[in-house]
Design an enzyme around this catalytic site. Structure first.
Site, PDB file in Angstrom:
ATOM      1  N   GLY A 178      -8.094   9.357   9.190  1.00  6.58           N
ATOM      2  CA  GLY A 178      -8.471   9.479  10.597  1.00  6.58           C
ATOM      3  C   GLY A 178      -9.481  10.561  10.899  1.00  6.58           C
ATOM      4  O   GLY A 178      -9.838  10.773  12.056  1.00  6.58           O
ATOM      5  N   ALA A 201      -9.652   5.770   3.527  1.00  5.49           N
ATOM      6  CA  ALA A 201      -9.533   6.910   4.438  1.00  5.49           C
ATOM      7  C   ALA A 201     -10.761   7.810   4.447  1.00  5.49           C
ATOM      8  O   ALA A 201     -11.372   8.069   3.416  1.00  5.49           O
ATOM      9  CB  ALA A 201      -8.308   7.779   4.129  1.00  5.49           C
ATOM     10  N   GLY A 202     -11.083   8.253   5.652  1.00  4.38           N
ATOM     11  CA  GLY A 202     -12.163   9.212   5.830  1.00  4.38           C
ATOM     12  C   GLY A 202     -13.449   8.615   6.384  1.00  4.38           C
ATOM     13  O   GLY A 202     -14.294   9.339   6.903  1.00  4.38           O
ATOM     14  N   ALA A 243      -9.542   1.941   9.074  1.00  2.00           N
ATOM     15  CA  ALA A 243      -8.909   1.505  10.329  1.00  2.00           C
ATOM     16  C   ALA A 243      -9.508   2.266  11.503  1.00  2.00           C
ATOM     17  O   ALA A 243     -10.194   1.698  12.352  1.00  2.00           O
ATOM     18  CB  ALA A 243      -7.404   1.729  10.276  1.00  2.00           C
ATOM     19  N   THR A 244      -9.265   3.589  11.508  1.00  2.00           N
ATOM     20  CA  THR A 244      -9.637   4.405  12.659  1.00  2.00           C
ATOM     21  C   THR A 244     -11.104   4.261  13.041  1.00  2.00           C
ATOM     22  O   THR A 244     -11.437   4.201  14.230  1.00  2.00           O
ATOM     23  CB  THR A 244      -9.330   5.888  12.359  1.00  2.00           C
ATOM     24  OG1 THR A 244      -7.984   5.992  11.906  1.00  2.00           O
ATOM     25  CG2 THR A 244      -9.504   6.744  13.593  1.00  2.00           C
ATOM     26  N   LYS A 255       0.875  -1.160   0.000  1.00  2.00           N
ATOM     27  CA  LYS A 255       0.000   0.000   0.000  1.00  2.00           C
ATOM     28  C   LYS A 255       0.919   1.218   0.000  1.00  2.00           C
ATOM     29  O   LYS A 255       1.600   1.492   0.987  1.00  2.00           O
ATOM     30  CB  LYS A 255      -0.909   0.035   1.228  1.00  2.00           C
ATOM     31  CG  LYS A 255      -1.712   1.337   1.281  1.00  2.00           C
ATOM     32  CD  LYS A 255      -2.549   1.510   2.526  1.00  2.00           C
ATOM     33  CE  LYS A 255      -3.037   2.967   2.595  1.00  2.00           C
ATOM     34  NZ  LYS A 255      -3.857   3.244   3.780  1.00  2.00           N
TER      35      LYS A 255
END
Lengths: 66, 268
Positions: free
Chosen positions: B174, B200-201, B222-223, B113
């Protein structure tokens, strides 16, 4: 002899190999990679690769991220 | 642990079972790619990964800490989850290429990645360095999955240099801001010849479903899970959201109308 290991100066016995150095840092057998002066040293070559004075050795592993 | 509905008929079961995500010739049953950053402990992370149903999960490469105990690498291996190393923390193409080479050696995978960010404040991809790194890594035989801006032109350029997927952001890493420019994501999906992974986001499950409804092939997050108050519950919600969004996309939504359209027959 002085060697820079993961950014810190260490005094190592002459003849220390990459394999010795990795063992001193972690008992993990997988998931670890080593670069000496920014060049990757393949795992198979660790035990046959001595580190030299003033080498920059980076020992990396997978951590939580991304 | 699983909450798979038992009311699915054979048509739905088959539709889900045979709908595989294919990246560089490798098949995945799950369209949810997880990250591992931010989890309160390895144990919570492990439970969340299992609840998410993910088959591929990102890790970062960092200097060995002799005092640390347990390893995310062991968690992934014992659960047979494929590790996808990232180049997080790299600001130049040269840094990213070096990190990718180390990751390939450590994790015995040529998948990466690719992250090359511009600054710590936004963590937005640096398009010039990103494209340069992508090209160099493809030349070295890597399977490159680049984290990119929601820019259809950059996505096209990344595909042209040989990336195996494109991974546009919904919003900064994040941030939990969701998908700020769904129109651009649709444009990227329309033109892409490789899988599009929304990366992301994402903040909550409806946004993951929305990414799939827009036509993305997968979601990477993830977050949203690891920093949720109950990471394992959120992981399960994300799994279902990605499945639901994918099915809705395939089902084909009704057109949006300005006026009512009676769903009951007219009175005689």
């Amino acid at each position: 002899m002085d060697v820079i290991v993961n950014g810190e100066r260490r005094d190592l016995a002459p003849g220390t190999t990459v394999a010795d150095l990795v063992r001193s840092l972690t008992d993990a057998t997988g998931g670890v990679a080593v670069a000496v002066n920014d060049e990757v040293v393949p795992k198979a070559a660790w035990s046959g690769t001595p580190v030299s004075a003033e080498d920059r050795v980076d020992v990396l592993t997978a951590v939580q991220g991304g | 642990m699983t909450t798979t509905p038992t009311t699915d008929g054979p048509a739905v079961s088959a539709a889900v079972e045979h709908d595989r995500l294919v990246i560089a010739g490798e098949e995945f049953g799950s369209r949810l790619i997880m990250g591992t950053g931010g989890a309160p402990s390895l144990q919570v992370l492990e439970e969340a990964l299992l609840a998410s149903g993910t088959e591929m999960t990102t890790v970062a490469m960092r200097r060995v800490d002799p005092t640390s105990t347990g390893s995310v690498w062991d968690v992934l291996r014992r659960n047979r989850i494929r590790a996808l190393p990232n180049t997080a923390g790299c600001f130049t193409a040269t840094d990213a290429v070096r990190t990718a080479r180390l990751a390939r050696e450590a994790l015995e995978t040529n998948w990466v990645k690719l992250e090359v960010v511009a600054d710590e404040h936004t963590l937005l991809p640096d398009p010039v360095e990103l494209l340069d790194a992508a090209e160099r890594l493809v030349d070295e035989g890597f399977v490159v999955l680049p984290y990119t801006n929601d820019d259809p032109v950059l996505a096209r350029r990344l595909e042209q240099v040989g990336c195996a997927a494109v991974m546009p952001l919904g919003a900064p890493i994040g941030s939990g801001l969701g998908i700020r420019n769904p129109h651009n994501i649709e444009l990227i999906v329309e033109q892409a010849g490789v899988p599009v992974i929304l990366d992301a986001g994402i903040g909550t499950a409806s946004e993951a479903a929305s990414a799939m409804e827009l036509g993305c092939d997968a979601v990477l997050l993830a977050t949203a899970v690891t920093r949720a108050q109950e990471p394992v519950l959120m992981a399960s919600a994300m799994r279902d959201a990605v499945t639901a969004g994918r099915l809705a996309r395939r089902a084909g939504r009704i057109p949006v109308r300005r006026y009512a359209h009676a769903s009951s027959p007219a009175v005689d």
